[in-house]
Scaffold this active site. Sequence first.
Site, PDB file in Angstrom:
ATOM      1  N   ASP A 348       0.836  -1.190   0.000  1.00  0.00           N
ATOM      2  CA  ASP A 348       0.000   0.000   0.000  1.00  0.00           C
ATOM      3  C   ASP A 348       0.879   1.251   0.000  1.00  0.00           C
ATOM      4  O   ASP A 348       1.857   1.342   0.752  1.00  0.00           O
ATOM      5  CB  ASP A 348      -0.894  -0.024   1.247  1.00  0.00           C
ATOM      6  CG  ASP A 348      -1.787   1.189   1.358  1.00  0.00           C
ATOM      7  OD1 ASP A 348      -2.658   1.352   0.485  1.00  0.00           O
ATOM      8  OD2 ASP A 348      -1.615   1.969   2.315  1.00  0.00           O
ATOM      9  N   GLU A 384       1.636  -0.496  -5.006  1.00  0.00           N
ATOM     10  CA  GLU A 384       0.713   0.582  -5.324  1.00  0.00           C
ATOM     11  C   GLU A 384       1.613   1.802  -5.490  1.00  0.00           C
ATOM     12  O   GLU A 384       2.083   2.364  -4.496  1.00  0.00           O
ATOM     13  CB  GLU A 384      -0.305   0.802  -4.213  1.00  0.00           C
ATOM     14  CG  GLU A 384      -1.292   1.904  -4.553  1.00  0.00           C
ATOM     15  CD  GLU A 384      -2.239   2.239  -3.401  1.00  0.00           C
ATOM     16  OE1 GLU A 384      -3.407   2.548  -3.672  1.00  0.00           O
ATOM     17  OE2 GLU A 384      -1.795   2.222  -2.234  1.00  0.00           O
TER      18      GLU A 384
END
Length: 709
Positions: A348, A384
């Site tokens: 993330d 990401e």
Amino acid sequence: MSRTVLPGVPYPLGATSSSRGTNFAVYSENATGLSVCFFDEEDKQTDCIELKERTAFVWHGLVKGIKPGQRYGYRVEGPWEPEKGLRFNSAKLLCDPYAKALTGEVDWKAPIFPYDVISGDDLKKDDQDSAAGVPKSVVIDPKFDWGDDCPPQTLLADSVIYEVNVRGFSKQNPMVEEKLRGTYAALASEASINYFKMLGVTAVELLPVHHFIDEGHLIDRGLRDYWGYNTLSYFAPMSRYSSSGDTGGQVREFKEMVKSLHAAGIEVILDVVYNHTCEGNRLGPSLSMKGIDNTTYYRQVVDNPRYYMDYTGTGNTLNVMHPQVLMLVMDSLRYWVTEMHVDGFRFDLAATLARDQDGVSKLSSFFNVIHQDPILQSVKLIAEPWDVGEGGYQVGNFPVLWAEWNGRYRDTVRRFWKGDEGLLSDFAYRITGSSDLYQQDGRRPYASINFVTAHDGFTLTDLVSFNGKHNEANGDNNTDGADNNDSWNMGAEGPTDDAGINELRERQVRNFLATLVLSQGVPMICGGDEVGRSQRGNNNGYCQDNEITWYDWKLDPPRKRLMDFTTKLIQLRKNHPNLRRRKFFQDRTIRGSVVRDIAWFNSNGEEFHEEDWGAGWQRSLGFMLNGNTLGVTDEDGVPLKDNSFLFMVNAAADGVEFTLPPPPGDTPWHQVLDTQNVDDPFAESDIGDKVILGGRSFRVFCDGRPKLQ
């Protein structure tokens, strides 16, 4: 109770049990004292023992008689100088950063804040004991019989990833035993595994399972965290997802889940959040690292360390530039691979991990350490590739071992099928592996993790059903969530009885799924899209742990048709290596290429000219992939060959007559797919020299009969 404390050892960090007792070790540079406190099953403190040994800033000691199942926490002494970033407060019980299991919830009404909450002054120390409101760390027994567990080790190029929430996937599934629904055991159940195998996915990408907490403002609204991007522990599996207890049972249950999925040939990828923690900014609680050594574990504003650097939008940023924090991240990653047997990670806001003092850098210590680690070299690493800081959008810029969530793919595909102008060239790059992003740095098409939807944003059904977000249930007056979704409701906002609109919506969903699964690169399906899952227009379901986000398994005929459609699409991709190439097209650019492994055609059956690419009004094209030019060999060194495919896409409202170009061999084109066919999109048929490509539709042809079984 008097306990014997031996010097113990500084490593490994955390709590390590043995026949002699349990060794405790925790890193703190600036602490002046550190104690480990023990709690009984009623959450009462029974003892608190000072760890007097300190080696290279690690406080450690072996406490005799402490066995697996024991609950504990730390109290850390040191200077209270918030203006210097030092927030030590021994009244606050702290979770072990290396705890392998946690039990209990955060009580936001307890004095878990290190400062005076009443005045709101973070410089004023609060001396109330927080133990009653803090989860307790648990000593675990790591033994587990993995038997003949063998990770599938599917090549990334051959992968089909299914992004799924552990709780939401099975919470309403009548095929799963009721007491197991929403747990690791449910994900490993026969019903779940049979579904994954039927669908054809090769990996489940689990939304965060590192132990996370519910934010106070959500609890006040009667809500709780559903996504899990609010981490408290990087080693402990989330206890809420366990059906077998939270004092070590969650560790065994997680391992059983992985073992069962592996036995079915399905990999497990974890969505991990090493960019920030749940402790927030200077006004946040003290639950773990903030109280253990705030200036070591978090990044502060250089000229005013009272405040935190925030590249994540959550209040703090983990200080991965510090060797000890980098070690924490690496120890966590290795633990989940070696002890929990997971197969990869999706990071993330990964751009945050790459930040040094000068910004995002490919040469950051984080990448250097991962690239030389023999354990992590063998697992899937997916970024990401952005954060909220300046220069944070880094799609296409990660190092060679990494794949990336391709946000440009998502945006382009959404806009193309919505009918926006001037997208043909960009659309062509996206569906053929994004060579403009990944070809020049040593990577392959499978560096692109393609997705149209994900947990964050509209589901696929909502993407074609809503023009705007509808997040009122979140309690923020619909101000949260993205405003720009590139969505289109086809003429009605939300569910409708209009048959024409519903038919068009179904077709658009088929167009999106066909584009996603048949593009070069790696498709990632947002769990539930294949059965028409809706969140009622909510594009920020992070706090909706309820029927808004849980998968609805009552499949009416349209949803059952969609599931069957997705299953056949995935099977088509898996059976044909031409649809999942491992190399770019002869290492040439797409436009202007004269190589016969790919060719682009207009509706006249002529190859595209430069003016065709630049025509803003153009919304349709055809392209051919030659199955004789894959550029790879089989296990015996024989050049691999496959059928050739002809694709035709039309995002315009009106149909287009297409003249078919000649196939690269002697076998005529045969229809494989037509998304305009509601009843049987995969109906096979022979065709003539010309076909009508319907408005907003996708057709696929093969030189011969495709393999769909």
